[in-house]
Design an enzyme around this catalytic site. Structure first.
Site, PDB file in Angstrom:
ATOM      1  N   THR A 224      42.560 -26.847   2.715  1.00 24.90           N
ATOM      2  CA  THR A 224      43.781 -26.405   2.002  1.00 24.90           C
ATOM      3  C   THR A 224      44.116 -27.297   0.753  1.00 24.90           C
ATOM      4  O   THR A 224      43.684 -28.705   1.200  1.00 24.90           O
ATOM      5  CB  THR A 224      44.942 -26.622   2.866  1.00 24.90           C
ATOM      6  OG1 THR A 224      44.538 -25.626   4.115  1.00 24.90           O
ATOM      7  CG2 THR A 224      46.142 -26.288   2.238  1.00 24.90           C
ATOM      8  N   THR A 274      46.378 -30.800   5.972  1.00 20.33           N
ATOM      9  CA  THR A 274      45.105 -29.948   5.838  1.00 20.33           C
ATOM     10  C   THR A 274      44.268 -30.131   7.037  1.00 20.33           C
ATOM     11  O   THR A 274      44.327 -31.124   7.755  1.00 20.33           O
ATOM     12  CB  THR A 274      44.501 -30.453   4.513  1.00 20.33           C
ATOM     13  OG1 THR A 274      42.998 -30.059   4.551  1.00 20.33           O
ATOM     14  CG2 THR A 274      44.197 -31.868   4.331  1.00 20.33           C
ATOM     15  N   GLY A 275      43.556 -29.083   7.285  1.00 19.74           N
ATOM     16  CA  GLY A 275      42.681 -29.266   8.479  1.00 19.74           C
ATOM     17  C   GLY A 275      42.765 -28.030   9.501  1.00 19.74           C
ATOM     18  O   GLY A 275      42.866 -26.701   8.915  1.00 19.74           O
ATOM     19  N   GLY A 277      43.864 -25.191  11.303  1.00 19.55           N
ATOM     20  CA  GLY A 277      45.048 -24.775  11.106  1.00 19.55           C
ATOM     21  C   GLY A 277      45.517 -24.487  12.524  1.00 19.55           C
ATOM     22  O   GLY A 277      46.683 -24.477  12.852  1.00 19.55           O
TER      23      GLY A 277
END
Ligand code: GLY
Length: 348
Positions: A224, A274-275, A277
Site C-alpha cells: 500500500t 501498510t503490510g 492486511g
C-alpha cells in the site's frame, strides 16, 4: 534532527542522521523481524509524511518524497489537509514502481487487478472503495464517495460509480506490473517444483478467468501507498491506496478500506499503515495507534509500541503524525517521504 532507532531482540541503539535528504539514505536493513523507527524533533508547522509500502527499499522512496512535496505544495496553495493527502497519494498511484494505481499487482490469474483505497479526516469523515477495477486513481474515486450517503463502495458498483463520475475506463497496468507478474510466475514454478504448498488455490479458485499453469506466488516487496498530513491550522487527514496482495482469491479485501484498520485520523493525529492486511485488520492497527496518540503518546512512541505488539512473521509499516511530531516504523525495509520540517544541516 531526524533520529533512527533500530530495535533488535533485547537491544536498542540510536543512530543520529545528520544528512537525510534522501529518506532513509542511512537505513541499514536487517532481517525481517527487526523493527526500525524514524522520528523527528518537535515541529508545529504543516507537515506531510508518506510511505511507498512496506517492502519498498529506501532507494525507491524518491517517489514517496515527491509525493510528500506535492502534498505540501497543495497545503501552501491553500488546499485542505484532505486535498493535500489525496494529492500525495495520487503521485504514488501514478508511480509504476509502487503497488497502487498504475503499478497495482496483477493477481494470480494473470489478468485481474483489484484495488482498495480510503481516506479519513481529523473531523471523522471517512470514505473508501474496495476491489475497484478499471480506474487509474482509486483515491480520487474515494474523494467522490464523500459526496454520497455511503462510506464504502465495492466491486462492480465502485467501478461503475467511478466511470459515472467521469473517471476514464482504463486498466491501470504498466510494463513494470507485467514484469513483476512474470517474475512471480517464474518463482511460483520454482516453489511448486520444490513441493512447497500452503493452501489449495485450485480447490478454491473463484476468478472469472481460468486457472493459470502456476498456482503459487512468493511475496514480493511493495505494498500500500499512504499519506498523512497536518495542515497549518492543525487539522489532519490520511489517505491510502493499494493493489492488494498477489496470492488471494478473487474479491479479497485487505485492511485499507476497513474502518480503523488501515488508516485513522482525528483531532490528535493521523495514521496510515501498510503490510499484511488480514493481520492489520485483526489488530485494528490504525485506530490502535491513534488511541495511543490521543491518550498522550508521541507519534513515534505510538508506532513503535504498535509494531512491537505485531507478529514478527507478518509485515507492517506505520506512519503517524501527532500535534508536534512524527514517526515511521517498519518491521521490513521501507522508505518514506517527509516534507515540512526545515532540513537539518547537511540536507540537500
Ligand atoms: N495492506 C494491503 C493489503 O493487505 O491489502
Amino acid at each position: 534532527m531526524h533520529v533512527l532507532r533500530r530495535i533488535g531482540a533485547g537491544t536498542t541503539w540510536l543512530v543520529l542522521l545528520v544528512a537525510i535528504a534522501t529518506p532513509l539514505a542511512a537505513q541499514e536493513v536487517g532481517e525481517a523481524a527487526r523493527i526500525v523507527l524514524h522520528a523527528g524533533a518537535p515541529f508545529d508547522g504543516p507537515i506531510v509524511l508518506t510511505h511507498p509500502g512496506v517492502g519498498t527499499p529506501p532507494e525507491r522512496a524518491d517517489g514517496a518524497q515527491r509525493a510528500a512535496e506535492a502534498a505540501l505544495q497543495a497545503l501552501r496553495a491553500g488546499r485542505s489537509a484532505l486535498d493535500a493527502a489525496v494529492a500525495g497519494t495520487v503521485v504514488m498511484e501514478d508511480d509504476p514502481r509502487y503497488n497502487a494505481g498504475t503499478g497495482a499487482n496483477i493477481r494470480l490469474d494473470g489478468r485481474t487487478i483489484q484495488m482498495d483505497a480510503a481516506l479519513m479526516t481529523g473531523k471523522g469523515r471517512f470514505a473508501a472503495v474496495a476491489v475497484i477495477e478499471r480506474v487509474r486513481n482509486p483515491i480520487r474515486v474515494v474523494h467522490k464517495v464523500l459526496d454520497t450517503p455511503h462510506l464504502l463502495l465495492a466491486g462492480e458498483g465502485a467501478t461503475r460509480f467511478a466511470h459515472r463520475m467521469g473517471f476514464a475506463d482504463v486498466i491501470p497496468t504498466c510494463a513494470e506490473a507485467e514484469e513483476k507478474y512474470r517474475r512471480r510466475v517464474a518463482r511460483v514454478r520454482e516453489a511448486l517444483a520444490q513441493g512447497a504448498d500452503e493452501f489449495d488455490w485450485p480447490a478454491h479458485w473463484n476468478f472469472p478467468n481460468p486457472l493459470p499453469e502456476t498456482l503459487r506466488d512468493l511475496a514480493e516487496g511493495g505494498d500500500t501507498v499512504g499519506t498523512v498530513v497536518r495542515a497549518a491550522d492543525g487539522t489532519f487527514a490520511a489517505t491510502l491506496s493499494t493493489g492488494g496482495t498477489s496470492i488471494t482469491l478473487h474479491g479479497r479485501v485487505g485492511d485499507v478500506p476497513i474502518f480503523g484498520a488501515g488508516l485513522y485520523a482525528g483531532a490528535h493525529g493521523a495514521v496510515a499503515c501498510t503490510g499484511h492486511g488480514e493481520e492489520i485488520i485483526r489488530h485494528a492497527m490504525a485506530r490502535q495507534v491513534y488511541e495511543r496518540i490521543a491518550t498522550g503518546s508521541a507519534a513515534a512512541r505510538a508506532v513503535r509500541e504498535a509494531a512491537e505488539s505485531f507478529p514478527s512473521e507478518s509485515s507492517l509499516g506505520v506512519i503517524a503524525l501527532d500535534r508536534h511530531g512524527w514517526g515511521v516504523v517498519a518491521n521490513r525495509q521501507m522508505g518514506y517521504g517527509l516534507a515540512g520540517p526545515a532540513p537539518v544541516e547537511g540536507q540537500e
